[in-house]
Write an enzyme that holds these catalytic residues in place. Structure first.
Site, PDB file in Angstrom:
ATOM      1  N   ALA A 208      -6.884  11.639 -28.008  1.00  0.00           N
ATOM      2  CA  ALA A 208      -7.820  11.909 -26.943  1.00  0.00           C
ATOM      3  C   ALA A 208      -8.789  13.010 -27.339  1.00  0.00           C
ATOM      4  O   ALA A 208      -8.752  13.505 -28.444  1.00  0.00           O
ATOM      5  CB  ALA A 208      -7.057  12.281 -25.681  1.00  0.00           C
ATOM      6  N   CYS A 209      -9.672  13.406 -26.427  1.00  0.00           N
ATOM      7  CA  CYS A 209     -10.772  14.319 -26.747  1.00  0.00           C
ATOM      8  C   CYS A 209     -10.787  15.526 -25.820  1.00  0.00           C
ATOM      9  O   CYS A 209     -10.127  15.539 -24.789  1.00  0.00           O
ATOM     10  CB  CYS A 209     -12.112  13.583 -26.638  1.00  0.00           C
ATOM     11  SG  CYS A 209     -12.196  12.049 -27.590  1.00  0.00           S
ATOM     12  N   THR A 210     -11.569  16.542 -26.194  1.00  0.00           N
ATOM     13  CA  THR A 210     -11.785  17.716 -25.351  1.00  0.00           C
ATOM     14  C   THR A 210     -13.268  18.029 -25.334  1.00  0.00           C
ATOM     15  O   THR A 210     -13.931  17.979 -26.373  1.00  0.00           O
ATOM     16  CB  THR A 210     -11.013  18.935 -25.880  1.00  0.00           C
ATOM     17  OG1 THR A 210      -9.634  18.599 -26.060  1.00  0.00           O
ATOM     18  CG2 THR A 210     -11.126  20.106 -24.911  1.00  0.00           C
TER      19      THR A 210
END
Length: 489
Positions: free
Chosen positions: A28-30
């Site tokens: 996933a991403c931030t």
């Protein structure tokens, strides 16, 4: 996208860090979003780590104006859309292998509008039973391609994507960031056909991490909030709240099962890096909009995107509870970007696509002016096999060689090079701004070629510094090899 996860497994053995803990595979991403009055120089910034595969190259291109097809069709899920005749030039970071979709992810167009897509989220099953996701609806692989070349403002980006979601449906739950020189907007898909968006206050910032984050909204304030047609009726008709005026989109729509371990700690750790507070990383609530103690710079954002609960018990490099929470920086970051739109320079040079290939904590952000018409060759190369020429594998190698002895190699070997390259980049931007501004006063025809040339030099400089660093890291790594032998022989 699954093949990225399979191919990515090989790097974990090299790094010596098995990042597949009880948290799960980190795919996933931030994101970090900054309003113009919260930044040091009055610029807006949207930034994100694109996390998925550890051995999967990203490329970086300039897409020419008016070179689009009449109709777009996704190779990922069959999503299709008729496109406007006129298309703006824009930067993009697509996959090296586009057989399953482009995934252009981030860019700035020639109107100096930036877009970053996407921040994956999750929706309650009870919501999806009412309005399911659409199998051939718009998904991450297509979003940037069918939106960014056709918008002239951040708000216009929300409106265009919103219309597509309402008409074609959404195939995934996502968060999307837009910015121009005045505004920053964050948009979230809430179901198969509904969405909401909030304008980041000019004096504030937000950190987002794979969960629906927009909470209460003002239904009558279209300057700061936008939402899909019929969203109010959808909420009330399905008895999703007792008080529509004070309803939280997060409380109604978000599946928060993994938030306390996977998402909220990233949000809070990012906030604590900019705002002194008594919040704890293991708190389970947050306020989306925050005010920073100091004006925010691109370097500050880079530090957040490269962080791993540094120097705390949760530090993923040696903390006592290193496997408790998912950190912001992980080995499967493919690229990290900071899209900056400035207000203290001429419009033609206001957009900078800061791009770090590989993992931000051991890489460097290179400032690509949005006015370029071509990218360095090394940013157009790279596959899932290591090589000696691509930017992706140059910076990816640094991370692989650093991780086994991160707490020693990072401060002693990597950080001095990072500081040197950052200094060079800042001085280069200052020089380019001055020369380009003079050039624009006379004749702008030579601007693109000038920016291309200077960009090539910055990339060449950083590549050389990191190749030398990788040689040093390799030597130091081999010195750590344990050799057991009979000393009497």
């Amino acid at each position: 996208m699954n093949k990225k996860l399979i191919k990515g497994a090989s790097i974990f053995a090299v790094t010596g860090m098995l990042w597949v803990t009880n948290i799960g595979f980190v795919e996933a991403c931030t994101s970090v979003l900054v309003g113009k009055d919260a930044s040091e120089d009055g610029s807006t910034m949207i930034a994100r780590n694109e996390d998925m595969g550890t051995a999967w190259s990203k490329h970086f291109y300039v897409r020419e104006a008016n070179k689009n097809e009449k109709k777009f069709e996704s190779k990922g899920n069959g999503f299709s859309l008729e496109l406007p005749k006129e298309q703006l030039k824009y930067t993009a970071t697509p996959e090296w292998d586009v057989s399953e979709g482009l995934y252009e992810e981030a860019g700035i167009n020639s109107k100096q509008v930036a877009m970053s897509a996407t921040e994956s989220t999750t929706i309650k099953e009870s919501i999806l039973e009412i309005d399911p996701l659409v199998e051939d609806g718009i998904a991450e692989d297509a979003m940037l391609t069918v939106v960014l070349p056709y918008i002239e403002s951040a708000k216009g980006g929300v409106e265009r994507l919103g219309e597509i979601v309402e008409e074609k449906g959404a195939a995934e739950a996502n968060g999307i960031a837009f910015s121009d020189n005045e505004e920053v907007w964050y948009m979230e898909t809430l179901s198969g056909h509904h969405w909401v968006a909030a304008r980041i206050p000019d004096d504030s910032y937000a950190v987002v991490a794979n969960t629906i984050t927009i909470q209460e909204i003002d239904w009558d304030d279209s300057e700061n909030y936008l939402y899909s047609k019929g969203l109010q009726e959808f909420i009330t008709d399905n008895d999703l709240t007792d008080n529509l005026e004070e309803a939280s989109m997060r409380e109604i729509f978000a599946d928060t099962a993994d938030d306390s371990q996977y998402n909220i700690p990233r949000i809070l750790s990012g906030q604590k890096m900019l705002t002194d507070s008594d919040i704890k990383i293991d708190d389970e609530t947050f306020d989306l909009f925050q005010k920073s103690d100091n004006p925010i710079t691109a370097r500050d954002i880079a530090d957040i995107l490269g962080s791993h609960f540094n120097d705390t018990e949760y530090d993923t490099f040696g903390g006592e509870k290193s496997d408790a929470f998912r950190p912001i920086s992980v080995p499967n970051t493919m690229e990290s970007h900071i899209l900056q739109i400035r207000n203290d320079v001429p419009e033609e040079i206001s957009g900078i696509h800061w791009l770090a290939m590989g993992v931000a904590s051991t890489s460097n952000y290179i400032p690509f002016y949005s006015g370029i018409t071509e990218t360095p060759k090394e940013y157009q190369e790279g596959t899932d096999e290591p090589d000696q020429t691509s930017a992706y594998w140059n910076y990816r190698t640094t991370n692989a060689l650093t991780n086994p002895y991160y707490n020693e190699f990072k401060p002693e070997l990597v950080m001095p090079v990072q500081e040197k390259v950052w200094g060079y980049m800042y001085k280069s931007v200052e020089k380019i701004d001055k020369e380009a501004s003079k050039m624009l006063e006379k004749d702008s025809k030579e601007l693109a070629s000038y920016l291309n040339k200077e960009t090539q030099e910055m990339s060449k400089y950083a590549m050389k510094e990191y190749k030398e660093l990788n040689k040093t890291l390799l030597k130091k790594l081999t010195e750590k090899t344990n050799v057991e032998h009979n000393e009497d022989l």
